[in-house]
Write a protein that holds these residues in place. Structure first.
Motif, PDB file in Angstrom:
ATOM      1  N   GLU A  66      24.220  21.162  33.057  1.00 28.17           N
ATOM      2  CA  GLU A  66      24.545  21.510  31.716  1.00 28.17           C
ATOM      3  C   GLU A  66      23.128  21.777  30.964  1.00 28.17           C
ATOM      4  O   GLU A  66      22.973  22.601  30.141  1.00 28.17           O
ATOM      5  CB  GLU A  66      25.537  20.691  31.455  1.00 28.17           C
ATOM      6  CG  GLU A  66      26.764  20.785  31.620  1.00 28.17           C
ATOM      7  CD  GLU A  66      27.967  19.661  31.273  1.00 28.17           C
ATOM      8  OE1 GLU A  66      27.198  18.600  30.802  1.00 28.17           O
ATOM      9  OE2 GLU A  66      29.078  19.947  31.143  1.00 28.17           O
ATOM     10  N   LEU A 125      30.649  27.790  29.025  1.00 27.45           N
ATOM     11  CA  LEU A 125      31.526  27.360  29.912  1.00 27.45           C
ATOM     12  C   LEU A 125      31.183  27.478  31.232  1.00 27.45           C
ATOM     13  O   LEU A 125      30.817  28.371  31.773  1.00 27.45           O
ATOM     14  CB  LEU A 125      32.887  28.299  29.579  1.00 27.45           C
ATOM     15  CG  LEU A 125      34.206  28.049  30.838  1.00 27.45           C
ATOM     16  CD1 LEU A 125      34.641  26.570  30.609  1.00 27.45           C
ATOM     17  CD2 LEU A 125      35.280  29.061  30.265  1.00 27.45           C
ATOM     18  N   LEU A 126      31.215  26.344  31.853  1.00 24.51           N
ATOM     19  CA  LEU A 126      30.461  26.290  33.276  1.00 24.51           C
ATOM     20  C   LEU A 126      31.745  25.886  34.153  1.00 24.51           C
ATOM     21  O   LEU A 126      32.479  24.978  33.988  1.00 24.51           O
ATOM     22  CB  LEU A 126      29.627  25.175  33.592  1.00 24.51           C
ATOM     23  CG  LEU A 126      28.022  25.621  33.169  1.00 24.51           C
ATOM     24  CD1 LEU A 126      27.655  25.798  31.596  1.00 24.51           C
ATOM     25  CD2 LEU A 126      27.088  24.635  33.487  1.00 24.51           C
ATOM     26  N   THR A 127      31.832  26.796  35.261  1.00 21.80           N
ATOM     27  CA  THR A 127      33.061  26.462  36.155  1.00 21.80           C
ATOM     28  C   THR A 127      32.331  26.370  37.538  1.00 21.80           C
ATOM     29  O   THR A 127      31.890  27.508  38.113  1.00 21.80           O
ATOM     30  CB  THR A 127      33.862  27.808  35.858  1.00 21.80           C
ATOM     31  OG1 THR A 127      34.269  28.033  34.721  1.00 21.80           O
ATOM     32  CG2 THR A 127      35.144  27.515  36.809  1.00 21.80           C
ATOM     33  N   PRO A 128      32.608  25.533  38.255  1.00 23.74           N
ATOM     34  CA  PRO A 128      32.295  25.130  39.886  1.00 23.74           C
ATOM     35  C   PRO A 128      32.673  26.541  40.441  1.00 23.74           C
ATOM     36  O   PRO A 128      33.756  26.845  40.470  1.00 23.74           O
ATOM     37  CB  PRO A 128      32.934  23.989  40.391  1.00 23.74           C
ATOM     38  CG  PRO A 128      33.297  23.374  39.108  1.00 23.74           C
ATOM     39  CD  PRO A 128      33.642  24.209  37.961  1.00 23.74           C
ATOM     40  N   TYR A 129      31.741  27.080  41.367  1.00 23.97           N
ATOM     41  CA  TYR A 129      32.377  28.277  42.152  1.00 23.97           C
ATOM     42  C   TYR A 129      31.270  28.608  43.221  1.00 23.97           C
ATOM     43  O   TYR A 129      30.205  27.772  43.292  1.00 23.97           O
ATOM     44  CB  TYR A 129      32.078  29.535  41.133  1.00 23.97           C
ATOM     45  CG  TYR A 129      32.949  30.770  41.463  1.00 23.97           C
ATOM     46  CD1 TYR A 129      34.184  30.889  41.266  1.00 23.97           C
ATOM     47  CD2 TYR A 129      31.988  31.680  42.028  1.00 23.97           C
ATOM     48  CE1 TYR A 129      34.864  32.138  41.641  1.00 23.97           C
ATOM     49  CE2 TYR A 129      32.866  32.947  42.406  1.00 23.97           C
ATOM     50  CZ  TYR A 129      34.137  32.907  42.346  1.00 23.97           C
ATOM     51  OH  TYR A 129      34.909  34.125  42.410  1.00 23.97           O
ATOM     52  N   VAL A 133      27.713  27.351  39.970  1.00 21.08           N
ATOM     53  CA  VAL A 133      28.448  27.389  38.930  1.00 21.08           C
ATOM     54  C   VAL A 133      28.478  28.669  38.104  1.00 21.08           C
ATOM     55  O   VAL A 133      27.374  29.378  38.259  1.00 21.08           O
ATOM     56  CB  VAL A 133      28.244  26.218  37.634  1.00 21.08           C
ATOM     57  CG1 VAL A 133      28.540  24.725  38.233  1.00 21.08           C
ATOM     58  CG2 VAL A 133      26.747  26.421  37.020  1.00 21.08           C
ATOM     59  N   ARG A 176      29.469  31.389  31.493  1.00 24.97           N
ATOM     60  CA  ARG A 176      30.012  32.281  30.464  1.00 24.97           C
ATOM     61  C   ARG A 176      29.355  31.683  29.194  1.00 24.97           C
ATOM     62  O   ARG A 176      29.648  30.639  28.997  1.00 24.97           O
ATOM     63  CB  ARG A 176      31.406  32.372  30.655  1.00 24.97           C
ATOM     64  CG  ARG A 176      32.076  33.008  31.642  1.00 24.97           C
ATOM     65  CD  ARG A 176      33.496  32.875  31.641  1.00 24.97           C
ATOM     66  NE  ARG A 176      34.236  33.640  32.857  1.00 24.97           N
ATOM     67  CZ  ARG A 176      34.362  33.079  33.951  1.00 24.97           C
ATOM     68  NH1 ARG A 176      34.097  31.690  33.943  1.00 24.97           N
ATOM     69  NH2 ARG A 176      34.635  33.526  34.960  1.00 24.97           N
TER      70      ARG A 176
END
Length: 156
Positions: free
Chosen positions: A12, A25-29, A149, A152
């Motif tokens: 972050e 907006l961080l999303t594990p990917y 991650v 966005r």
């Protein structure tokens, strides 16, 4: 940032610096590529398309291999004799100066190989991944997983 794993706070903080304090907006990917029937001494290339609606912060690369006759092992995992070269197709920038041994660059089970620093890949980018076998006679099947991650960024 080098530790056994990157912490959520570290990722972050890294993203926040890069995106200059914008709400994120961080999303594990992750992205996966499968190379099948890579014969001894040959190369295969595949293109990985990064999603259009987010950037990707890549924190690691993992692989799992199946080698006919499975002669080489690391911590009971097959260690493929293969080299990988990853190139950002948009900028033509390579991740390394030349193809590197997959076991030296990627995590395989208990052998942890973290990137020294996370890598940002812009949304809509494509990565060309070339895998080259230097097996003497065995055929390889290799899955390569890009861990990270999606990011966005929103206007303030």
């Amino acid at each position: 940032m080098q530790s056994e794993y990157y912490g959520i706070g570290e990722i972050e903080a890294y993203a926040s610096k890069f995106y200059q304090g914008r709400p994120l907006l961080l999303t594990p990917y992750g992205y996966n590529l499968t190379f099948t029937s890579l014969t001894a001494g040959s190369s295969q290339s595949q293109v990985l398309n990064v999603t259009a609606n987010a950037d990707f912060i890549m924190v690691g690369l993992h692989h799992r291999a199946n080698v006919a006759a499975a002669g080489q092992n690391v911590s009971t995992k097959t260690a493929p004799l293969a080299r990988v070269l990853i190139t950002d197709s948009g900028s033509n920038e390579q991740f390394t100066n030349a193809a590197v041994d997959l076991e030296n660059y990627s995590t395989n089970g208990n052998i942890i190989n973290l990137f020294p620093y996370p890598r940002i890949v812009s949304g809509r980018s494509t990565l060309t991944v070339q895998l080259t076998s230097y097996e003497a006679s065995q055929t390889l099947n290799v899955d390569i997983f890009f861990e990270g991650v999606l990011v966005r960024a929103y206007a303030k």
